[in-house]
Design a protein around this motif. Sequence first.
Motif, PDB file in Angstrom:
ATOM      1  N   VAL A   1     -19.170  -8.678 -20.971  1.00 58.63           N
ATOM      2  CA  VAL A   1     -19.360 -10.002 -20.381  1.00 58.63           C
ATOM      3  C   VAL A   1     -19.194 -11.032 -21.488  1.00 58.63           C
ATOM      4  N   ILE A   2     -18.395 -12.053 -21.227  1.00 58.45           N
ATOM      5  CA  ILE A   2     -18.177 -13.110 -22.207  1.00 58.45           C
ATOM      6  C   ILE A   2     -19.129 -14.265 -21.906  1.00 58.45           C
ATOM      7  N   LEU A   3     -19.992 -14.567 -22.861  1.00 58.86           N
ATOM      8  CA  LEU A   3     -20.975 -15.641 -22.714  1.00 58.86           C
ATOM      9  C   LEU A   3     -20.555 -16.855 -23.544  1.00 58.86           C
ATOM     10  N   ARG A   4     -20.683 -18.017 -22.945  1.00 54.30           N
ATOM     11  CA  ARG A   4     -20.447 -19.259 -23.699  1.00 54.30           C
ATOM     12  C   ARG A   4     -21.812 -19.882 -23.962  1.00 54.30           C
ATOM     13  N   ILE A   5     -22.288 -19.752 -25.177  1.00 59.68           N
ATOM     14  CA  ILE A   5     -23.630 -20.234 -25.530  1.00 59.68           C
ATOM     15  C   ILE A   5     -23.501 -21.682 -26.007  1.00 59.68           C
ATOM     16  N   ASN A   6     -23.942 -22.604 -25.142  1.00 58.60           N
ATOM     17  CA  ASN A   6     -23.712 -24.034 -25.401  1.00 58.60           C
ATOM     18  C   ASN A   6     -24.992 -24.856 -25.433  1.00 58.60           C
ATOM     19  N   GLY A   7     -26.143 -24.197 -25.647  1.00 59.59           N
ATOM     20  CA  GLY A   7     -27.396 -24.932 -25.775  1.00 59.59           C
ATOM     21  C   GLY A   7     -28.187 -25.069 -24.496  1.00 59.59           C
ATOM     22  N   GLU A   8     -27.578 -24.803 -23.344  1.00 59.26           N
ATOM     23  CA  GLU A   8     -28.280 -24.989 -22.073  1.00 59.26           C
ATOM     24  C   GLU A   8     -29.468 -24.034 -21.943  1.00 59.26           C
ATOM     25  N   ASP A   9     -29.224 -22.741 -22.181  1.00 53.45           N
ATOM     26  CA  ASP A   9     -30.301 -21.763 -22.048  1.00 53.45           C
ATOM     27  C   ASP A   9     -31.381 -21.985 -23.100  1.00 53.45           C
ATOM     28  N   LEU A  10     -30.987 -22.335 -24.310  1.00 57.84           N
ATOM     29  CA  LEU A  10     -31.968 -22.573 -25.360  1.00 57.84           C
ATOM     30  C   LEU A  10     -32.824 -23.785 -25.042  1.00 57.84           C
ATOM     31  N   ASN A  11     -32.216 -24.821 -24.491  1.00 62.21           N
ATOM     32  CA  ASN A  11     -32.974 -26.015 -24.108  1.00 62.21           C
ATOM     33  C   ASN A  11     -33.994 -25.679 -23.010  1.00 62.21           C
ATOM     34  N   GLU A  12     -33.571 -24.855 -22.047  1.00 66.80           N
ATOM     35  CA  GLU A  12     -34.502 -24.426 -21.001  1.00 66.80           C
ATOM     36  C   GLU A  12     -35.668 -23.646 -21.585  1.00 66.80           C
ATOM     37  N   PHE A  13     -35.383 -22.801 -22.564  1.00 65.77           N
ATOM     38  CA  PHE A  13     -36.429 -22.006 -23.212  1.00 65.77           C
ATOM     39  C   PHE A  13     -37.437 -22.908 -23.915  1.00 65.77           C
ATOM     40  N   VAL A  14     -36.947 -23.891 -24.654  1.00 63.51           N
ATOM     41  CA  VAL A  14     -37.828 -24.783 -25.406  1.00 63.51           C
ATOM     42  C   VAL A  14     -38.646 -25.674 -24.475  1.00 63.51           C
ATOM     43  N   GLU A  15     -38.038 -26.111 -23.374  1.00 65.50           N
ATOM     44  CA  GLU A  15     -38.727 -27.012 -22.453  1.00 65.50           C
ATOM     45  C   GLU A  15     -39.609 -26.280 -21.447  1.00 65.50           C
ATOM     46  N   ASN A  16     -39.538 -24.968 -21.421  1.00 64.60           N
ATOM     47  CA  ASN A  16     -40.351 -24.193 -20.485  1.00 64.60           C
ATOM     48  C   ASN A  16     -41.827 -24.308 -20.840  1.00 64.60           C
ATOM     49  N   PRO A  17     -42.725 -24.443 -19.831  1.00 65.83           N
ATOM     50  CA  PRO A  17     -44.167 -24.549 -20.101  1.00 65.83           C
ATOM     51  C   PRO A  17     -44.724 -23.369 -20.896  1.00 65.83           C
TER      52      PRO A  17
ATOM     53  N   ALA B   1     -34.543 -27.395 -31.260  1.00 61.17           N
ATOM     54  CA  ALA B   1     -33.926 -28.571 -30.647  1.00 61.17           C
ATOM     55  C   ALA B   1     -32.656 -28.961 -31.408  1.00 61.17           C
ATOM     56  N   ILE B   2     -32.705 -28.857 -32.735  1.00 61.63           N
ATOM     57  CA  ILE B   2     -31.520 -29.171 -33.545  1.00 61.63           C
ATOM     58  C   ILE B   2     -30.419 -28.147 -33.286  1.00 61.63           C
ATOM     59  N   ILE B   3     -30.796 -26.877 -33.207  1.00 59.56           N
ATOM     60  CA  ILE B   3     -29.821 -25.831 -32.910  1.00 59.56           C
ATOM     61  C   ILE B   3     -29.198 -26.067 -31.536  1.00 59.56           C
ATOM     62  N   THR B   4     -30.018 -26.491 -30.578  1.00 54.74           N
ATOM     63  CA  THR B   4     -29.506 -26.801 -29.234  1.00 54.74           C
ATOM     64  C   THR B   4     -28.423 -27.857 -29.309  1.00 54.74           C
ATOM     65  N   ARG B   5     -28.688 -28.909 -30.070  1.00 52.84           N
ATOM     66  CA  ARG B   5     -27.706 -29.991 -30.209  1.00 52.84           C
ATOM     67  C   ARG B   5     -26.411 -29.494 -30.852  1.00 52.84           C
TER      68      ARG B   5
ATOM     69  N   LEU C   1     -25.243 -26.458 -30.822  1.00 53.75           N
ATOM     70  CA  LEU C   1     -24.534 -25.586 -29.879  1.00 53.75           C
ATOM     71  C   LEU C   1     -23.832 -26.404 -28.797  1.00 53.75           C
ATOM     72  N   GLN C   2     -24.405 -27.554 -28.445  1.00 51.51           N
ATOM     73  CA  GLN C   2     -23.736 -28.438 -27.489  1.00 51.51           C
ATOM     74  C   GLN C   2     -22.447 -28.984 -28.086  1.00 51.51           C
ATOM     75  N   GLU C   3     -22.486 -29.249 -29.392  1.00 49.11           N
ATOM     76  CA  GLU C   3     -21.307 -29.781 -30.080  1.00 49.11           C
ATOM     77  C   GLU C   3     -20.302 -28.684 -30.426  1.00 49.11           C
ATOM     78  N   HIS C   4     -20.823 -27.485 -30.715  1.00 52.67           N
ATOM     79  CA  HIS C   4     -19.968 -26.364 -31.127  1.00 52.67           C
ATOM     80  C   HIS C   4     -20.407 -25.095 -30.385  1.00 52.67           C
ATOM     81  N   PRO C   5     -20.026 -24.947 -29.120  1.00 54.04           N
ATOM     82  CA  PRO C   5     -20.413 -23.738 -28.365  1.00 54.04           C
ATOM     83  C   PRO C   5     -19.919 -22.471 -29.057  1.00 54.04           C
ATOM     84  N   VAL C   6     -20.682 -21.408 -28.907  1.00 52.82           N
ATOM     85  CA  VAL C   6     -20.350 -20.122 -29.515  1.00 52.82           C
ATOM     86  C   VAL C   6     -20.028 -19.125 -28.408  1.00 52.82           C
TER      87      VAL C   6
END
Length: 263
Positions: free
Chosen positions: A11-27, A107-111, A113-118
């Motif tokens: 499976v090819i994943l495009r890691i672009n900060g979305e999942d990480l942001n959800e993790f950080v913002e999760n209660p 949060a910095i890593i999220t940003r 990854l948004q600029e440079h998806p892996v």
Amino acid sequence: MAAGLKRDPIVILRINGEDLNEFVENPGFETEAIAIFSQVEPTNATLLQCLLAALRQLTVDHGIPPSSDSWVMENVIEPALQELPADKLEQSVSQGVFFQEFRKFLAIITRRLQEHPVIVAHTENTFDGSDIKKLLSNKFELDKLLASVWRGVPKGKDRTAEYIRVAFDRMADSVNLPPYGAVEQVDAVVNEAFKMAKADDGKAVDELEFKKLLTDILGAVMLQLDGNPISVSTNSVIHESMSTSSTLLSPSPPSPMVSSPSE
């Protein structure tokens, strides 16, 4: 590792900060961060040491690409660390300070990854003994496989444990097991099965005893995996740009690129 997982779809994943942001913002982030800190914080560790150790606890499921990859380290992690106060990174750290700085770090890593998806190639495999069970229930296929591996044993040699292990490894792919040495947890199960079957005593055996030992070892491995399946995943960064903006792309054909286990 790739040899043991070659039949799994990649499976090819495009890691672009979305999942990480959800993790950080999760209660539940604070609870998980504190749990991670309790696992990684050695005596008098600096904030930098704790942040890097904590990062290794996160996976693609959290939205973090493999931190062992040199490109990820140089273009995502190290630049993110440079945005944190250098003097604070070298100080010993409390739980409260770690939580605050870990959130900032992610949060910095999220940003970034948004600029440079892996792009990451991800595969999973679960060894549960089900294929061994199918083989053992089919006497014709079992006898055929045992005959095949017996023919591969050098003639004129004692059929001792050395050759039994080689024969078992030749059977591995037929029962969805990785090659010996590829997955440590599976190796431990196989070693225990050899002990249970007393196949490591160095005793020479004839053809019937040879085949019975292999059958007993298969049965012992099956029982252990049936009770405690072993799941293994691999993640490997694909070093090329991809224009699509989707988080999850369609599986691509297996390739040798997926070869290293995730942290």
